[in-house]
Structures are given as structure tokens and as C-alpha cells.
Design a protein around this motif. Structure first.
Motif, PDB file in Angstrom:
ATOM      1  N   ASP A  53       0.820  -1.216   0.000  1.00 19.59           N
ATOM      2  CA  ASP A  53       0.000   0.000   0.000  1.00 19.59           C
ATOM      3  C   ASP A  53       0.852   1.263   0.000  1.00 19.59           C
ATOM      4  OD1 ASP A  53      -2.390  -1.394  -0.054  1.00 19.59           O
ATOM      5  OD2 ASP A  53      -2.618  -1.367   2.131  1.00 19.59           O
ATOM      6  N   GLU A  54       1.923   1.279   0.787  1.00 21.16           N
ATOM      7  CA  GLU A  54       2.807   2.443   0.823  1.00 21.16           C
ATOM      8  C   GLU A  54       3.482   2.659  -0.526  1.00 21.16           C
ATOM      9  OE1 GLU A  54       4.240   2.475   5.479  1.00 21.16           O
ATOM     10  OE2 GLU A  54       5.196   1.083   4.074  1.00 21.16           O
ATOM     11  N   ARG A  57       0.897   3.956  -2.999  1.00 16.39           N
ATOM     12  CA  ARG A  57       0.561   5.349  -2.679  1.00 16.39           C
ATOM     13  C   ARG A  57       1.659   6.288  -3.195  1.00 16.39           C
ATOM     14  NH1 ARG A  57       0.674   5.643   2.927  1.00 16.39           N
ATOM     15  NH2 ARG A  57      -0.621   3.799   2.831  1.00 16.39           N
ATOM     16  N   GLU A  58       2.915   5.910  -3.000  1.00 14.71           N
ATOM     17  CA  GLU A  58       4.029   6.720  -3.495  1.00 14.71           C
ATOM     18  C   GLU A  58       4.020   6.775  -5.019  1.00 14.71           C
ATOM     19  OE1 GLU A  58       7.318   9.117  -3.778  1.00 14.71           O
ATOM     20  OE2 GLU A  58       6.204   8.652  -1.959  1.00 14.71           O
ATOM     21  N   ALA A  60       1.564   6.569  -6.982  1.00 16.67           N
ATOM     22  CA  ALA A  60       0.399   7.289  -7.499  1.00 16.67           C
ATOM     23  C   ALA A  60       0.506   8.804  -7.321  1.00 16.67           C
ATOM     24  CB  ALA A  60      -0.861   6.784  -6.810  1.00 16.67           C
ATOM     25  N   ARG A  61       1.521   9.271  -6.622  1.00 11.79           N
ATOM     26  CA  ARG A  61       1.668  10.716  -6.410  1.00 11.79           C
ATOM     27  C   ARG A  61       1.881  11.407  -7.754  1.00 11.79           C
ATOM     28  NH1 ARG A  61       6.141  11.369  -1.856  1.00 11.79           N
ATOM     29  NH2 ARG A  61       5.887  13.543  -2.438  1.00 11.79           N
TER      30      ARG A  61
END
Length: 72
Positions: A53-54, A57-58, A60-61
């Protein structure tokens, strides 16, 4: 792989802003790094202390969400 960063100084020693070409190169490198992070296996992510997930998330920035020191 060696990544170059734009660390420019003028004759007076004051830091200059990176050129447009340097900024485009940094954005391209950032995009490539984020895509590579997203493609790592769960085992490799665990090795560097990240969860899936981390990493996603990174990855997708947006491109303009960059480290603060790049904006100087």
C-alpha cells in the motif's frame, strides 16, 4: 545507477534554480523510480521496509508532488 541532481551555483556562490531541461530530467527520473517501486515484489518491498500500500501510494503521487528541495 547514478542519478544526477541539479546543484548549480552562480559566480557569487548563490544557488540558482535548475534549468527547464534539468527539471524535465528530474521529473522523468522520478516517474521511472516511482514506476519501479510499484513493480517490486512484496518480498523486495519488505526488504526496504515498505508495504504494498505504501509503495502504491508513493507511485500514485503526481509529478509535481516532489521533494521540497527540488523547487528551489
Amino acid at each position: 545507477m547514478v542519478t544526477r541532481t541539479a546543484s548549480l551555483t552562480s559566480a557569487r556562490g548563490a544557488a540558482r534554480r535548475p534549468s527547464l531541461l534539468a527539471r524535465l530530467r528530474m521529473a522523468r527520473a522520478l516517474r521511472r523510480q516511482r514506476r519501479a517501486l510499484a513493480s517490486l515484489s512484496d518480498e523486495r518491498l519488505a526488504d526496504i521496509g515498505l508495504t504494498r500500500d505504501e509503495a502504491l501510494r508513493e507511485a500514485a503521487r503526481p509529478l509535481w508532488d516532489v521533494p521540497r528541495h527540488w523547487l528551489r
